[in-house]
Design a protein around this motif. Structure first.
Motif, PDB file in Angstrom:
ATOM      1  N   GLU A 168       0.820  -1.217   0.000  1.00  0.00           N
ATOM      2  CA  GLU A 168       0.000   0.000   0.000  1.00  0.00           C
ATOM      3  C   GLU A 168       0.849   1.259   0.000  1.00  0.00           C
ATOM      4  O   GLU A 168       0.318   2.366  -0.085  1.00  0.00           O
ATOM      5  CB  GLU A 168      -0.922   0.003   1.226  1.00  0.00           C
ATOM      6  CG  GLU A 168      -1.945  -1.127   1.240  1.00  0.00           C
ATOM      7  CD  GLU A 168      -2.914  -1.055   0.063  1.00  0.00           C
ATOM      8  OE1 GLU A 168      -3.334   0.065  -0.276  1.00  0.00           O
ATOM      9  OE2 GLU A 168      -3.199  -2.123  -0.520  1.00  0.00           O
ATOM     10  N   SER A 169       2.167   1.106   0.075  1.00  0.00           N
ATOM     11  CA  SER A 169       3.064   2.256   0.111  1.00  0.00           C
ATOM     12  C   SER A 169       4.426   1.836  -0.429  1.00  0.00           C
ATOM     13  O   SER A 169       4.711   0.645  -0.548  1.00  0.00           O
ATOM     14  CB  SER A 169       3.195   2.782   1.547  1.00  0.00           C
ATOM     15  OG  SER A 169       3.697   1.780   2.394  1.00  0.00           O
ATOM     16  N   PRO A 170       5.288   2.791  -0.779  1.00  0.00           N
ATOM     17  CA  PRO A 170       6.620   2.449  -1.281  1.00  0.00           C
ATOM     18  C   PRO A 170       7.392   1.605  -0.267  1.00  0.00           C
ATOM     19  O   PRO A 170       7.243   1.769   0.943  1.00  0.00           O
ATOM     20  CB  PRO A 170       7.281   3.810  -1.489  1.00  0.00           C
ATOM     21  CG  PRO A 170       6.140   4.747  -1.710  1.00  0.00           C
ATOM     22  CD  PRO A 170       5.046   4.253  -0.821  1.00  0.00           C
ATOM     23  N   VAL A 171       8.233   0.708  -0.790  1.00  0.00           N
ATOM     24  CA  VAL A 171       8.966  -0.241   0.043  1.00  0.00           C
ATOM     25  C   VAL A 171      10.464   0.023  -0.064  1.00  0.00           C
ATOM     26  O   VAL A 171      10.994   0.172  -1.169  1.00  0.00           O
ATOM     27  CB  VAL A 171       8.649  -1.691  -0.380  1.00  0.00           C
ATOM     28  CG1 VAL A 171       9.521  -2.681   0.371  1.00  0.00           C
ATOM     29  CG2 VAL A 171       7.166  -1.999  -0.145  1.00  0.00           C
ATOM     30  N   ARG A 172      11.142   0.063   1.055  1.00  0.00           N
ATOM     31  CA  ARG A 172      12.589   0.308   1.074  1.00  0.00           C
ATOM     32  C   ARG A 172      13.330  -0.849   0.410  1.00  0.00           C
ATOM     33  O   ARG A 172      12.975  -2.014   0.570  1.00  0.00           O
ATOM     34  CB  ARG A 172      13.041   0.461   2.528  1.00  0.00           C
ATOM     35  CG  ARG A 172      14.532   0.717   2.729  1.00  0.00           C
ATOM     36  CD  ARG A 172      14.915   2.166   2.514  1.00  0.00           C
ATOM     37  NE  ARG A 172      16.347   2.328   2.727  1.00  0.00           N
ATOM     38  CZ  ARG A 172      16.910   2.609   3.897  1.00  0.00           C
ATOM     39  NH1 ARG A 172      16.162   2.747   4.987  1.00  0.00           N
ATOM     40  NH2 ARG A 172      18.216   2.772   4.000  1.00  0.00           N
ATOM     41  N   GLY A 173      14.367  -0.516  -0.344  1.00  0.00           N
ATOM     42  CA  GLY A 173      15.186  -1.515  -1.012  1.00  0.00           C
ATOM     43  C   GLY A 173      16.640  -1.103  -1.017  1.00  0.00           C
ATOM     44  O   GLY A 173      17.021  -0.093  -0.409  1.00  0.00           O
ATOM     45  N   SER A 174      17.475  -1.875  -1.731  1.00  0.00           N
ATOM     46  CA  SER A 174      18.916  -1.593  -1.771  1.00  0.00           C
ATOM     47  C   SER A 174      19.439  -1.310  -3.169  1.00  0.00           C
ATOM     48  O   SER A 174      20.587  -0.887  -3.313  1.00  0.00           O
ATOM     49  CB  SER A 174      19.697  -2.786  -1.192  1.00  0.00           C
ATOM     50  OG  SER A 174      19.451  -2.950   0.184  1.00  0.00           O
ATOM     51  N   TYR A 175      18.615  -1.539  -4.198  1.00  0.00           N
ATOM     52  CA  TYR A 175      19.146  -1.543  -5.559  1.00  0.00           C
ATOM     53  C   TYR A 175      18.495  -0.480  -6.448  1.00  0.00           C
ATOM     54  O   TYR A 175      17.344  -0.105  -6.250  1.00  0.00           O
ATOM     55  CB  TYR A 175      18.931  -2.918  -6.195  1.00  0.00           C
ATOM     56  CG  TYR A 175      19.379  -4.066  -5.342  1.00  0.00           C
ATOM     57  CD1 TYR A 175      20.705  -4.155  -4.929  1.00  0.00           C
ATOM     58  CD2 TYR A 175      18.491  -5.048  -4.920  1.00  0.00           C
ATOM     59  CE1 TYR A 175      21.131  -5.206  -4.127  1.00  0.00           C
ATOM     60  CE2 TYR A 175      18.908  -6.103  -4.126  1.00  0.00           C
ATOM     61  CZ  TYR A 175      20.223  -6.183  -3.727  1.00  0.00           C
ATOM     62  OH  TYR A 175      20.639  -7.220  -2.938  1.00  0.00           O
ATOM     63  N   LEU A 176      19.267  -0.042  -7.426  1.00  0.00           N
ATOM     64  CA  LEU A 176      18.794   0.921  -8.425  1.00  0.00           C
ATOM     65  C   LEU A 176      18.674   0.249  -9.782  1.00  0.00           C
ATOM     66  O   LEU A 176      19.499  -0.597 -10.139  1.00  0.00           O
ATOM     67  CB  LEU A 176      19.762   2.098  -8.546  1.00  0.00           C
ATOM     68  CG  LEU A 176      19.747   3.151  -7.440  1.00  0.00           C
ATOM     69  CD1 LEU A 176      20.864   4.163  -7.658  1.00  0.00           C
ATOM     70  CD2 LEU A 176      18.402   3.859  -7.377  1.00  0.00           C
ATOM     71  N   ALA A 177      17.676   0.652 -10.552  1.00  0.00           N
ATOM     72  CA  ALA A 177      17.510   0.205 -11.933  1.00  0.00           C
ATOM     73  C   ALA A 177      17.911   1.353 -12.850  1.00  0.00           C
ATOM     74  O   ALA A 177      17.346   2.445 -12.762  1.00  0.00           O
ATOM     75  CB  ALA A 177      16.059  -0.198 -12.187  1.00  0.00           C
TER      76      ALA A 177
END
Length: 452
Positions: free
Chosen positions: A191-200
């Motif tokens: 339901e909301s943005p999720v924290r991650g480690s990688y960039l596309a």
């Protein structure tokens, strides 16, 4: 929360390599934007015909042209959007990051920045949605970034309902032979943005400061770009988030389109059309990325394209659950959860970290059909073992006769492939693979051996 205003500007960096989708991408981008007059689009157009008619015939109004150093620069206006194009013959290209570097030189302190490829489609009022989503993350992070692999579209099926319908987040897939993490994606339901480690590389949205802080390294060719930029962004203090809803689509197929590795081949180098073949640039690129992560025995000078000083590489590794030098990951990174971020209060200490690490190995073995011809008709099943340099068995797998027959029939070449995928603790790496048929009547057959 700071909301979008009608005067906030957006810098858009596009690298386009002989791409027939460039004009359709620009047309769709501008048509769906809420404030097209705020768009400042810069394109490194790698082409084979230096002629403005491609753009004027599309409806753009040329407002000027100039020369900056060795490059021509064309200025256009299209439905309020300002477009700067740097035309470069495709033989002069040095890869995707070089092209993005060329385009981002035209950044003029715009409020926001978007990096995309030249084959995209956009949701209605995508500019407003991206800014609103990014601003909403300011309560969680001082420097949020939006990035992921967008869902797919096909230009031959332009109906919106034919496009990908789910959001996804980036996950670790495997280590390359150079020891660099390679990425994949998995569906996201949130339901909301999720924290991650990688960039596309094909979708990065951030405040304008990102262009200066994490500028594209023109010497990175293609592969490895995303993990290098992710580490640089993290160490400069940026936090990456996966959008929880679709903002744009990306054309992934492109099998018939021209690619730099098809043009910059050995023949083009021999004839003098290109200075370096693509694999030579790729080798230079990989050496730079390995230097960034402390993996290179003979490191090179990265200049300004190095890690930031806000956070360390150690912290990035702990956050992503990846150990570059050990070529290993935390188990959660590759199990069913596919974790892509670990917050500081979850980081194990150095002892527990080393104990918990697991090394994933993925390889598509290429085997000669002639090595299996004698046994393929009589074998009951096949044994495949992976051994370390000390001859320790690291993994074993049984293939049925049907699986082997299918694998061989799937290839029209003189070789066929078998995929081996496993993980193991410890520091040893695979060295040798042995394949052997077993017949219920006559027992074991001849062993086929090859290096990992």
């Amino acid at each position: 929360m700071t909301m979008m205003t009608q005067t906030q500007t957006l810098f858009i960096n596009i690298a386009s390599y002989r791409d027939p989708e460039l004009i359709p991408t620009l047309r769709d981008m501008i048509a769906t934007a809420r404030h097209p007059q705020n768009l400042r689009i810069a394109i490194c157009w790698q082409h084979d015909d230096e002629n403005v008619t491609l753009f004027t015939e599309a409806g753009m109004t040329q407002t000027g042209s100039e020369t900056q150093g060795d490059e021509s620069v064309w200025r256009f206006l299209w439905h309020g959007a300002q477009i700067t194009i740097v035309p470069v013959h495709y033989y002069r290209s040095r890869g995707a990051c070089w092209a993005r570097f060329i385009a981002e030189r035209f950044f003029s302190d715009e409020d926001f920045t978007l990096q995309i490829d030249s084959h995209c489609r956009f949701t209605e009022h995508w500019d407003h949605s991206m800014i609103e989503m990014l601003n909403g993350l300011k309560i969680l992070s001082a420097r949020p970034v939006l990035s992921t692999y967008p869902p797919a579209y096909d230009p031959l099926e332009e109906a919106v309902e034919k496009r990908g319908e789910f959001a996804s987040r980036l996950i670790f897939r495997e280590f390359s032979k150079e020891g660099l993490p390679m990425l994949s994606s998995t569906p996201l339901n949130s339901e909301s943005p999720v924290r991650g480690s990688y960039l596309a590389g094909g979708f990065i949205f951030a405040e304008g400061s990102f262009v200066k802080d994490v500028a594209n390294d023109p010497n990175i060719f293609f592969a490895g770009e995303e993990i290098a930029m992710a580490a640089r962004a993290y160490t400069h203090g940026y936090d990456i988030y996966t959008p929880h809803k679709i903002l744009l689509w990306h054309y992934y197929g492109r099998r018939k389109e021209n690619k730099v590795w098809g043009d910059h081949n050995g023949e083009a180098k021999t004839s003098g059309e290109v200075e370096l073949a693509w694999w030579e640039r790729d080798a230079i690129s990989k050496k730079r990325i390995r230097t960034l992560f402390g993996l290179e025995d003979q490191p090179v000078d990265l200049g300004i394209y190095t890690l930031g000083k806000v956070r360390s590489l150690y912290q990035f590794e702990r956050s992503a659950g990846i150990d570059f030098k050990r070529r290993a990951v935390l188990p959660e990174v590759i199990d069913n959860t596919k974790r892509s971020v670990f917050l500081p209060d979850e980081w194990p200490d150095d002892v527990e970290w080393a104990q918990r690490l697991t090394s994933p190995f993925v390889k598509s073995l290429q085997l000669k059909k002639t090595d299996t011809d004698a046994a393929i008709a009589t074998a009951s099943w096949w044994y495949l073992g992976v051994y370390s340099s000390t001859n320790r068995l690291m993994n074993e797998k049984k293939f049925s006769q049907a699986e082997m027959t299918t694998a061989i029939a799937a290839s029209s070449q003189e070789t066929f492939s078998l995929k081996v995928d496993f993980s193991t603790s410890g520091t040893e790496h695979p060295a040798v693979v042995r394949l052997c048929p077993f017949d219920d009547l006559s027992g074991w057959g001849a062993v086929v051996e090859q290096t990992w």
